[in-house]
Design an enzyme around this catalytic site. Structure first.
Site, PDB file in Angstrom:
ATOM      1  N   HIS A 123       0.819  -1.225   0.000  1.00 48.64           N
ATOM      2  CA  HIS A 123       0.000   0.000   0.000  1.00 48.64           C
ATOM      3  C   HIS A 123       0.849   1.271   0.000  1.00 48.64           C
ATOM      4  CE1 HIS A 123      -3.622  -2.429   1.743  1.00 48.64           C
ATOM      5  NE2 HIS A 123      -3.483  -2.597   0.451  1.00 48.64           N
ATOM      6  N   ILE A 234       0.786  -9.495  18.754  1.00 49.28           N
ATOM      7  CA  ILE A 234       1.758  -9.975  17.772  1.00 49.28           C
ATOM      8  C   ILE A 234       3.185  -9.917  18.333  1.00 49.28           C
ATOM      9  CG2 ILE A 234       1.751  -7.699  16.624  1.00 49.28           C
ATOM     10  CD1 ILE A 234       2.022 -10.544  14.413  1.00 49.28           C
TER      11      ILE A 234
HETATM   12  P1  NAD Z   1      -7.214  -3.299  10.406  1.00 52.42           P
HETATM   13  O1  NAD Z   1      -7.260  -2.060  11.222  1.00 52.42           O
HETATM   14  O2  NAD Z   1      -8.368  -3.611   9.550  1.00 52.42           O
HETATM   15  O3  NAD Z   1      -7.002  -4.547  11.366  1.00 52.42           O
HETATM   16  C1  NAD Z   1      -5.985  -4.577  12.329  1.00 52.42           C
HETATM   17  C2  NAD Z   1      -6.160  -5.854  13.127  1.00 52.42           C
HETATM   18  O4  NAD Z   1      -5.052  -5.981  14.002  1.00 52.42           O
HETATM   19  C3  NAD Z   1      -7.418  -5.864  13.996  1.00 52.42           C
HETATM   20  O5  NAD Z   1      -8.157  -7.030  13.706  1.00 52.42           O
HETATM   21  C4  NAD Z   1      -6.891  -5.852  15.434  1.00 52.42           C
HETATM   22  O6  NAD Z   1      -7.663  -6.668  16.297  1.00 52.42           O
HETATM   23  C5  NAD Z   1      -5.507  -6.431  15.271  1.00 52.42           C
HETATM   24  N1  NAD Z   1      -4.524  -5.926  16.233  1.00 52.42           N
HETATM   25  C6  NAD Z   1      -4.379  -4.655  16.697  1.00 52.42           C
HETATM   26  N2  NAD Z   1      -3.312  -4.567  17.490  1.00 52.42           N
HETATM   27  C7  NAD Z   1      -2.772  -5.814  17.540  1.00 52.42           C
HETATM   28  C8  NAD Z   1      -1.656  -6.376  18.201  1.00 52.42           C
HETATM   29  N3  NAD Z   1      -0.861  -5.632  18.968  1.00 52.42           N
HETATM   30  N4  NAD Z   1      -1.398  -7.693  18.044  1.00 52.42           N
HETATM   31  C9  NAD Z   1      -2.200  -8.479  17.250  1.00 52.42           C
HETATM   32  N5  NAD Z   1      -3.283  -8.005  16.604  1.00 52.42           N
HETATM   33  C10 NAD Z   1      -3.551  -6.686  16.742  1.00 52.42           C
HETATM   34  O7  NAD Z   1      -5.845  -3.261   9.608  1.00 52.42           O
HETATM   35  P2  NAD Z   1      -5.461  -3.879   8.189  1.00 52.42           P
HETATM   36  O8  NAD Z   1      -6.037  -5.234   8.042  1.00 52.42           O
HETATM   37  O9  NAD Z   1      -4.021  -3.670   8.027  1.00 52.42           O
HETATM   38  O10 NAD Z   1      -6.229  -2.958   7.150  1.00 52.42           O
HETATM   39  C11 NAD Z   1      -6.226  -1.553   7.314  1.00 52.42           C
HETATM   40  C12 NAD Z   1      -5.668  -0.731   6.165  1.00 52.42           C
HETATM   41  O11 NAD Z   1      -5.293   0.543   6.679  1.00 52.42           O
HETATM   42  C13 NAD Z   1      -4.436  -1.303   5.547  1.00 52.42           C
HETATM   43  O12 NAD Z   1      -4.582  -1.127   4.190  1.00 52.42           O
HETATM   44  C14 NAD Z   1      -3.291  -0.427   6.054  1.00 52.42           C
HETATM   45  O13 NAD Z   1      -2.476  -0.031   4.980  1.00 52.42           O
HETATM   46  C15 NAD Z   1      -3.940   0.848   6.533  1.00 52.42           C
HETATM   47  N6  NAD Z   1      -3.397   1.317   7.833  1.00 52.42           N
HETATM   48  C16 NAD Z   1      -2.038   1.325   8.010  1.00 52.42           C
HETATM   49  C17 NAD Z   1      -1.504   1.738   9.223  1.00 52.42           C
HETATM   50  C18 NAD Z   1      -0.005   1.743   9.386  1.00 52.42           C
HETATM   51  O14 NAD Z   1       0.723   1.907   8.407  1.00 52.42           O
HETATM   52  N7  NAD Z   1       0.508   1.539  10.606  1.00 52.42           N
HETATM   53  C19 NAD Z   1      -2.351   2.143  10.267  1.00 52.42           C
HETATM   54  C20 NAD Z   1      -3.746   2.120  10.032  1.00 52.42           C
HETATM   55  C21 NAD Z   1      -4.253   1.700   8.811  1.00 52.42           C
END
Ligand code: NAD
Length: 242
Positions: A123, A234
């Site tokens: 992404h 994680i």
């Molecule tokens: P999502 O928000 O849909 O899902 C995140 C998942 O991670 C959730 O199901 C949650 O329960 C789980 N989670 C949260 N903290 C955790 C931990 N410490 N250990 C284990 N599990 C944990 O995220 P997604 O599936 O990546 O989709 C969201 C989209 O938004 C992606 O396309 C991403 O690029 C973007 N995004 C990116 C960032 C980033 O770059 N850090 C942040 C937010 C969103």
């Protein structure tokens, strides 16, 4: 299988393998202080005028430039974020030759900051921003130095993050390389992703082995097909037994 035993099994599998691929999402970076979208403290559970995926879409970008950049700067740029235990352990596994690739939906660059080299950012990344007119590249601090939409210091054109917005297509070379790595690996560890974002969630279907590990705090639609399922942090799961 209880969580403790599942984490122990994961450590055993990691110790035995030399061809691991990791596929992750926003949950990998929550322990670095970056909110995810759908987790308990995620952006969907925070007060905002529009759902995050509406704002981070091509259509919204084109029609609401000021609002897009305001959200982007406030909710998606974390200049002080540092890699956490999960990023660091994945980088270590690559260094000792066990992990072949990190495929990430994240745009925060924390895997590279932790030392991972073979990272497929499907992404894109907030650390690359291009002028739409002359293609000059800027870092994230350049975007943060503006109040409104950022303009290019060279030609005055609009500077856009190299982030794939909803409604835009993914880079084909990055997709192909990610699929190839998944097809060839022994262990596929999927972590910190709700597996709801298309087409990234389809990647898991290319895995041909019998060690599919799913690590996520909350259940996903793919839980049933996991060979090892861990509903926990994680960082904790990846460093268990070290
Ligand atoms: P999502 O928000 O849909 O899902 C995140 C998942 O991670 C959730 O199901 C949650 O329960 C789980 N989670 C949260 N903290 C955790 C931990 N410490 N250990 C284990 N599990 C944990 O995220 P997604 O599936 O990546 O989709 C969201 C989209 O938004 C992606 O396309 C991403 O690029 C973007 N995004 C990116 C960032 C980033 O770059 N850090 C942040 C937010 C969103």
């Amino acid at each position: 299988m209880d969580t403790e035993l599942a984490m122990k099994t994961l450590r055993h599998w990691i110790n035995e393998s030399e061809n691991i691929v990791f596929f992750g999402g926003a949950g990998v970076s929550t322990e670095s202080g970056i909110p995810d979208f759908r987790g308990t403290d995620g952006l969907y559970n925070q007060e905002y005028k529009y759902p995050p995926e509406t704002i981070v879409s091509r259509n919204f970008y084109v029609n609401n430039l000021h609002e897009f950049y305001s959200f982007y700067r406030n909710k998606m740029l974390f200049p002080d974020a540092k890699p956490n235990a999960a990023h660091l352990e994945l980088a270590r596994l690559e260094k000792i030759g066990k992990l072949k690739a990190v495929i990430t939906q994240n745009i925060d660059g924390l895997h590279q900051m932790a030392g991972s080299e073979n990272v497929y950012e499907i992404h894109g990344s907030v650390h690359r921003n291009y002028c739409l007119r002359c293609h000059t590249c800027f870092d994230a601090s350049y975007i943060l130095s503006f109040d409104g939409p950022p303009s290019c210091s060279e030609c005055g054109g609009l500077v856009k993050p190299d982030v794939v917005l909803y409604g835009e297509s993914l880079d084909q070379d990055t997709i192909n390389a990610s699929i190839e790595a998944i097809e060839k690996c022994d262990i596929l560890i999927v972590g910190g992703t709700s597996l709801t974002v298309y087409p990234a969630n389809g990647f898991i279907n290319y895995y041909k082995g019998d060690k599919l590990v799913l690590i996520n705090k909350t259940p996903t639609e793919y839980d049933d097909i996991a060979d090892l399922l861990i509903h926990d942090s994680i960082g904790k799961a990846l460093t268990y037994g070290l």
